[in-house]
Design a protein around this motif. Structure first.
Motif, PDB file in Angstrom:
ATOM      1  N   ALA A 206       0.849  -1.185   0.000  1.00 18.32           N
ATOM      2  CA  ALA A 206       0.000   0.000   0.000  1.00 18.32           C
ATOM      3  C   ALA A 206       0.889   1.241   0.000  1.00 18.32           C
ATOM      4  CB  ALA A 206      -0.908   0.003   1.221  1.00 18.32           C
ATOM      5  N   PHE A 207       0.457   2.260  -0.756  1.00 20.52           N
ATOM      6  CA  PHE A 207       1.234   3.495  -0.889  1.00 20.52           C
ATOM      7  C   PHE A 207       0.317   4.689  -0.711  1.00 20.52           C
ATOM      8  CE2 PHE A 207       2.169   6.829  -4.138  1.00 20.52           C
ATOM      9  CZ  PHE A 207       3.238   7.431  -3.482  1.00 20.52           C
ATOM     10  N   TYR A 208       0.771   5.654   0.110  1.00 19.14           N
ATOM     11  CA  TYR A 208       0.004   6.891   0.191  1.00 19.14           C
ATOM     12  C   TYR A 208       0.922   8.061  -0.185  1.00 19.14           C
ATOM     13  CZ  TYR A 208       1.921   7.064   5.006  1.00 19.14           C
ATOM     14  OH  TYR A 208       2.740   7.051   6.108  1.00 19.14           O
ATOM     15  N   PRO A 209       0.565   8.826  -1.201  1.00 22.14           N
ATOM     16  CA  PRO A 209       1.387   9.961  -1.647  1.00 22.14           C
ATOM     17  C   PRO A 209       1.133  11.228  -0.851  1.00 22.14           C
ATOM     18  CG  PRO A 209      -0.452   9.669  -3.136  1.00 22.14           C
ATOM     19  CD  PRO A 209      -0.565   8.582  -2.120  1.00 22.14           C
ATOM     20  N   ASN A 210       0.007  11.251  -0.118  1.00 22.44           N
ATOM     21  CA  ASN A 210      -0.306  12.389   0.735  1.00 22.44           C
ATOM     22  C   ASN A 210       0.042  12.040   2.183  1.00 22.44           C
ATOM     23  OD1 ASN A 210      -1.398  13.521  -1.598  1.00 22.44           O
ATOM     24  ND2 ASN A 210      -3.440  12.712  -1.142  1.00 22.44           N
ATOM     25  N   LYS A 211      -0.104  12.999   3.068  1.00 20.62           N
ATOM     26  CA  LYS A 211       0.210  12.750   4.469  1.00 20.62           C
ATOM     27  C   LYS A 211      -0.650  11.610   5.007  1.00 20.62           C
ATOM     28  CE  LYS A 211       0.832  15.075   8.903  1.00 20.62           C
ATOM     29  NZ  LYS A 211       0.726  16.349   9.656  1.00 20.62           N
ATOM     30  N   GLY A 212       0.025  10.654   5.666  1.00 21.25           N
ATOM     31  CA  GLY A 212      -0.700   9.491   6.161  1.00 21.25           C
ATOM     32  C   GLY A 212      -0.277   9.097   7.562  1.00 21.25           C
ATOM     33  N   LYS A 213      -0.998   8.102   8.086  1.00 19.80           N
ATOM     34  CA  LYS A 213      -0.765   7.664   9.463  1.00 19.80           C
ATOM     35  C   LYS A 213      -0.976   6.164   9.556  1.00 19.80           C
ATOM     36  CE  LYS A 213      -3.855   8.982  12.438  1.00 19.80           C
ATOM     37  NZ  LYS A 213      -4.609   9.823  13.399  1.00 19.80           N
ATOM     38  N   ILE A 214      -0.092   5.498  10.335  1.00 19.96           N
ATOM     39  CA  ILE A 214      -0.245   4.072  10.614  1.00 19.96           C
ATOM     40  C   ILE A 214      -0.324   3.882  12.118  1.00 19.96           C
ATOM     41  CG2 ILE A 214       0.871   1.817  10.509  1.00 19.96           C
ATOM     42  CD1 ILE A 214       1.942   2.440   7.845  1.00 19.96           C
ATOM     43  N   ILE A 215      -1.340   3.144  12.549  1.00 24.99           N
ATOM     44  CA  ILE A 215      -1.562   2.941  13.985  1.00 24.99           C
ATOM     45  C   ILE A 215      -1.625   1.449  14.271  1.00 24.99           C
ATOM     46  CG2 ILE A 215      -3.127   3.356  15.919  1.00 24.99           C
ATOM     47  CD1 ILE A 215      -4.152   5.827  14.464  1.00 24.99           C
ATOM     48  N   ASP A 216      -0.876   1.024  15.310  1.00 26.41           N
ATOM     49  CA  ASP A 216      -1.048  -0.334  15.834  1.00 26.41           C
ATOM     50  C   ASP A 216      -1.225  -0.235  17.341  1.00 26.41           C
ATOM     51  OD1 ASP A 216       1.488   0.006  16.948  1.00 26.41           O
ATOM     52  OD2 ASP A 216       2.508  -1.131  15.373  1.00 26.41           O
ATOM     53  N   ALA A 217      -1.133  -1.350  18.034  1.00 27.22           N
ATOM     54  CA  ALA A 217      -1.423  -1.362  19.470  1.00 27.22           C
ATOM     55  C   ALA A 217      -0.442  -0.520  20.272  1.00 27.22           C
ATOM     56  CB  ALA A 217      -1.417  -2.800  19.984  1.00 27.22           C
ATOM     57  N   GLU A 218       0.792  -0.327  19.758  1.00 26.23           N
ATOM     58  CA  GLU A 218       1.826   0.350  20.532  1.00 26.23           C
ATOM     59  C   GLU A 218       2.303   1.647  19.906  1.00 26.23           C
ATOM     60  OE1 GLU A 218       4.888  -2.519  20.854  1.00 26.23           O
ATOM     61  OE2 GLU A 218       3.786  -3.827  22.229  1.00 26.23           O
ATOM     62  N   ASN A 219       2.221   1.772  18.562  1.00 24.92           N
ATOM     63  CA  ASN A 219       2.848   2.891  17.880  1.00 24.92           C
ATOM     64  C   ASN A 219       1.860   3.652  17.009  1.00 24.92           C
ATOM     65  OD1 ASN A 219       5.669   2.112  18.672  1.00 24.92           O
ATOM     66  ND2 ASN A 219       5.145   0.303  17.465  1.00 24.92           N
ATOM     67  N   THR A 220       2.155   4.931  16.846  1.00 19.67           N
ATOM     68  CA  THR A 220       1.470   5.766  15.875  1.00 19.67           C
ATOM     69  C   THR A 220       2.534   6.439  15.023  1.00 19.67           C
ATOM     70  OG1 THR A 220      -0.390   6.187  17.361  1.00 19.67           O
ATOM     71  CG2 THR A 220      -0.069   7.727  15.539  1.00 19.67           C
ATOM     72  N   LEU A 221       2.470   6.189  13.685  1.00 18.79           N
ATOM     73  CA  LEU A 221       3.499   6.719  12.794  1.00 18.79           C
ATOM     74  C   LEU A 221       2.855   7.600  11.743  1.00 18.79           C
ATOM     75  CD1 LEU A 221       6.565   4.833  11.463  1.00 18.79           C
ATOM     76  CD2 LEU A 221       5.291   6.343   9.951  1.00 18.79           C
ATOM     77  N   THR A 222       3.394   8.796  11.577  1.00 18.80           N
ATOM     78  CA  THR A 222       2.900   9.719  10.568  1.00 18.80           C
ATOM     79  C   THR A 222       4.041  10.128   9.647  1.00 18.80           C
ATOM     80  OG1 THR A 222       3.284  11.605  12.045  1.00 18.80           O
ATOM     81  CG2 THR A 222       1.084  10.636  12.057  1.00 18.80           C
ATOM     82  N   SER A 223       3.713  10.396   8.370  1.00 18.49           N
ATOM     83  CA  SER A 223       4.702  10.855   7.397  1.00 18.49           C
ATOM     84  C   SER A 223       3.973  11.453   6.207  1.00 18.49           C
ATOM     85  CB  SER A 223       5.594   9.698   6.943  1.00 18.49           C
ATOM     86  OG  SER A 223       4.841   8.735   6.225  1.00 18.49           O
ATOM     87  N   ASN A 224       4.710  12.156   5.351  1.00 17.87           N
ATOM     88  CA  ASN A 224       4.112  12.736   4.148  1.00 17.87           C
ATOM     89  C   ASN A 224       3.916  11.688   3.061  1.00 17.87           C
ATOM     90  OD1 ASN A 224       4.257  15.090   5.534  1.00 17.87           O
ATOM     91  ND2 ASN A 224       5.667  16.124   4.160  1.00 17.87           N
ATOM     92  N   ILE A 225       4.846  10.735   2.978  1.00 20.55           N
ATOM     93  CA  ILE A 225       4.786   9.668   1.983  1.00 20.55           C
ATOM     94  C   ILE A 225       5.079   8.356   2.700  1.00 20.55           C
ATOM     95  CG2 ILE A 225       5.782   8.749  -0.159  1.00 20.55           C
ATOM     96  CD1 ILE A 225       6.651  11.614  -0.831  1.00 20.55           C
ATOM     97  N   GLY A 226       4.356   7.288   2.321  1.00 19.18           N
ATOM     98  CA  GLY A 226       4.598   6.024   2.988  1.00 19.18           C
ATOM     99  C   GLY A 226       4.261   4.817   2.142  1.00 19.18           C
ATOM    100  N   TYR A 227       5.033   3.738   2.358  1.00 20.60           N
ATOM    101  CA  TYR A 227       4.774   2.434   1.733  1.00 20.60           C
ATOM    102  C   TYR A 227       4.605   1.406   2.849  1.00 20.60           C
ATOM    103  CZ  TYR A 227       6.516   4.428  -2.668  1.00 20.60           C
ATOM    104  OH  TYR A 227       6.703   5.201  -3.789  1.00 20.60           O
ATOM    105  N   TYR A 228       3.574   0.589   2.742  1.00 18.75           N
ATOM    106  CA  TYR A 228       3.344  -0.435   3.754  1.00 18.75           C
ATOM    107  C   TYR A 228       3.105  -1.771   3.063  1.00 18.75           C
ATOM    108  CZ  TYR A 228       1.000  -3.186   7.368  1.00 18.75           C
ATOM    109  OH  TYR A 228       0.652  -4.186   8.226  1.00 18.75           O
TER     110      TYR A 228
END
Length: 649
Positions: A137-159
């Motif tokens: 999965a790829f987001y070209p705009n600002k995005g966020k990934i959340i799991d039970a322990e962490n919250t990660l934000t960035s302008n561009i991301g690949y998961y």
């Protein structure tokens, strides 16, 4: 027909992959909808418009929406309203709009909020491109990934939904209950909990701050490995090195290359090629061009050795140290001293508060005397009010200490709350020490900030002012950061040079030397096989002769660096030799060696450690035109005054 043509063109825009779809399961299959309109394009292809409760299936994935345009020829879908993609029992994507390209299995989902969920984490952005073939999965705009322990934000991301490895770029921020990590490039593995970064990175936690450029960090255990110059900073210390590994859970760190450990509690800096820090034990160790700089009052102590240690001292609240040396006589007698025994050396106990006699004595004291004693104990032990209240015995008049005693302890607690933590500095092998009033060469050295004692081991030599002191071991006692007393143990030898360049000498088994406020020798007490040579001079500083005395015990009193009076215990054997009768051998006691050329300097220590301090640049302010004009006017005024004076004369 023209309308159909325009619709067909719009449906073809998101097409990706080969122009002709594969057969069988490669076809996007419509499972159901409330209504469907079929449109034939000019080229004979078919476009379907389906509305309400729309469901498509492709390669095992289901796609839901309110309205969709399905281009059968290009195997593509435009979907609108309550878009949802379900892939197996693990991946769900939701949004407002979907462009799906069946040939490449690429789904572009857009909306105010677009979510991609697997079993343990959620990706959120305004646009997510999900490759259903690879699971990325790829987001070209600002995005966020959340799991039970962490919250990660960035302008561009690949998961990667399969490997759980993510790559993030620009304004990356990883937030955890224990820390916050910020960087510009980050590769994070959700399974191993390891974050790799290759750009300037900052990790902030309760334990401190990490600043690095290239490394990896285990967000679960706190273990980290940094490949470029890195700094770890916390309230107690700062650790810096060209490469560094750190275990945050056990508070252990190892640094390599231009290592610097700064102890903030006692203004001590350790430098070397390699360094180890153990926070739980309070031990720092450096070796390879090792150097320590420690601020003592307004002076700095410089020391270099093969290995340097800095060790926190855990004060014993039930005991206090006296003016005795901080090593036992047995330890000082040892010729072989290793790093472990140096580290374990403890202060000599001066008195205890737990004895029965002291209990009775305290109970019988008046409140004012209790307060005075409490002040003395608190100053010596550096203990807090609470700990002293728990160990002091109760007075006879009541079940608690008197109010003056309590006030004394509380005031002492306030005074010592910001005090420096006691610490040992240990130099092991080939020690060089420089302080303005003290220089030394020795095998090993211990500085104890708790009692301000410096212990020199294995035939040390010390220079202080005009004096040279040697023995098998020496303890220098500092009072208010000034040298006051030296204890010389075994084969002791003291030499001083007077203004006539003669050498006054004292030797014996044990020597105790006392110094005044100006670090000048005030008194020397010799025990066992005492011998002395001192030269007498008159008020005009002309030589009168030389005294040579042998006695078991003797005390020499000095005034202005000259022997003023000598006292003997027992029967002395001495003789006075006039200047004309003094021979070369008479001037020196056995073992005499004036080694002033070996006295270390600050420059020698810094050079040996390979340390180059940064010199401040002095920039002269540019001379302005206004300042020149002022100077010119001044000269003119002076000339005018001179002329007027000449006319009057």
């Amino acid at each position: 027909m023209s309308v159909f043509s325009s619709v067909f063109t719009y449906a073809q825009r998101p097409s990706a992959g080969p122009s002709s779809p594969n057969q069988g399961e490669d076809k996007v299959f419509l499972l159901g909808a409330d209504s469907m309109t079929v449109m034939k394009m000019t080229d004979g292809s078919e476009v379907r418009r389906v509305v309400n409760k729309v469901v498509f299936r492709h390669k095992g994935a289901l796609m839901y929406c309110n309205l969709a345009i399905h281009n059968v020829a290009s195997n593509a879908i435009e979907a609108y309203g309550n878009v949802r993609i379900v892939q197996g029992d693990t991946i769900t994507v939701t949004g407002d709009t979907l462009f799906y390209y069946g040939n490449s299995r690429l789904a572009k989902v857009m909306g105010k909020v677009v979510n991609l969920k697997d079993r343990k984490r959620t990706v959120t952005s305004t646009k997510i491109e999900y490759d259903m073939a690879t699971g990325v999965a790829f987001y070209p705009n600002k995005g966020k990934i959340i799991d039970a322990e962490n919250t990660l934000t960035s302008n561009i991301g690949y998961y990667d939904t399969r490997t759980k490895v993510s790559t993030y770029y620009t304004n990356v921020k990883l937030v955890n209950k224990k820390y916050t990590l910020t960087t510009d490039t980050l590769i994070y593995n959700s399974l191993t909990k390891i974050a790799d970064f290759k750009s300037p990175t900052k990790v902030v936690s309760k334990e401190g701050t990490v600043i690095a450029k290239n490394g990896s960090y285990n967000t679960d255990t706190g273990e980290s490995l940094f490949r470029t110059r890195t700094t770890i900073d916390n309230p107690d210390y700062t650790l810096t090195g060209d490469s560094l590994s750190f275990d945050n859970l056990n508070k252990k760190g190892f640094a390599k290359g231009k290592v610097e450990i700064v102890s903030k509690n006692d203004d001590t800096i350790l430098n070397g090629d390699f360094g180890i820090y153990n926070g739980k034990l309070g031990i720092s160790k450096v070796w390879g061009h090792a150097l320590t700089r420690s601020v003592i009052s307004k002076d700095t102590l410089f020391m270099t050795a093969d290995t340097l240690y800095s060790i926190d001292i855990q004060p014993d609240t039930t005991t206090a140290t006296t003016s005795k040396p901080n090593l036992s006589s047995k330890q000082l007698d040892k010729n072989k001293v290793d790093a472990d025994s140096l580290a374990k050396a403890k202060p000599v106990v001066g008195f205890s508060l737990k004895g029965r006699k002291s209990n009775v004595f305290l109970k019988e004291m008046t409140p004012s005397n209790q307060a005075n004693l409490a002040k003395r104990i608190a100053v010596k032990t550096k203990a807090s009010a609470d700990s002293l209240l728990s160990i002091l015995p109760l007075p006879a008049s009541g079940r608690e200490l008197s109010k003056p005693a309590k006030d004394a302890l509380v005031n002492q607690k306030a005074d010592t709350s910001n005090a420096q933590k006691p610490r040992k500095l240990i130099g092991y092998k080939n020690v060089l020490l420089y302080k303005k009033d003290l220089q030394s060469r020795c095998d090993s050295l211990i500085y104890n900030s708790l009692d301000s004692n410096i212990t020199f081991l294995k035939k040390p030599i010390i220079w202080s002012s005009k004096y040279q002191l040697e023995a098998d071991s020496i303890v220098a006692q500092m009072v208010e950061q000034k040298l006051r007393t030296m204890y010389l143990k075994a084969k002791s030898f003291v030499i001083s040079q007077d203004t006539l360049l003669n050498f006054n000498q004292v030797k014996g088994r044990r020597i105790t030397a006392y110094f005044d406020d100006s670090t000048r020798l005030q008194r020397v007490f010799v025990e066992g096989n005492g011998e002395s040579i001192y030269f007498a001079a008159n008020e005009e500083k002309k030589a009168m002769g030389m005294n040579r005395v042998e006695c078991a015990k003797m005390t020499l009193n000095f005034r202005r660096n000259q022997v003023h009076r000598i006292q003997f215990v027992g029967q002395p054997d001495g003789r006075f030799i006039p200047p004309q009768s003094i021979k070369g051998d008479d001037k020196e006691l056995e073992g005499f060696s004036w080694r002033i050329k070996e006295k270390p300097t600050k420059l020698e220590i810094l050079t040996k450690a390979g340390f180059k301090p940064i010199e401040p640049k002095i920039v002269k302010p540019p001379e302005t035109k206004e300042s020149k004009a002022v100077k010119t006017v001044t000269k003119e005024v002076l000339k005018t005054r001179v002329k007027s004076n000449k006319k009057k004369l």
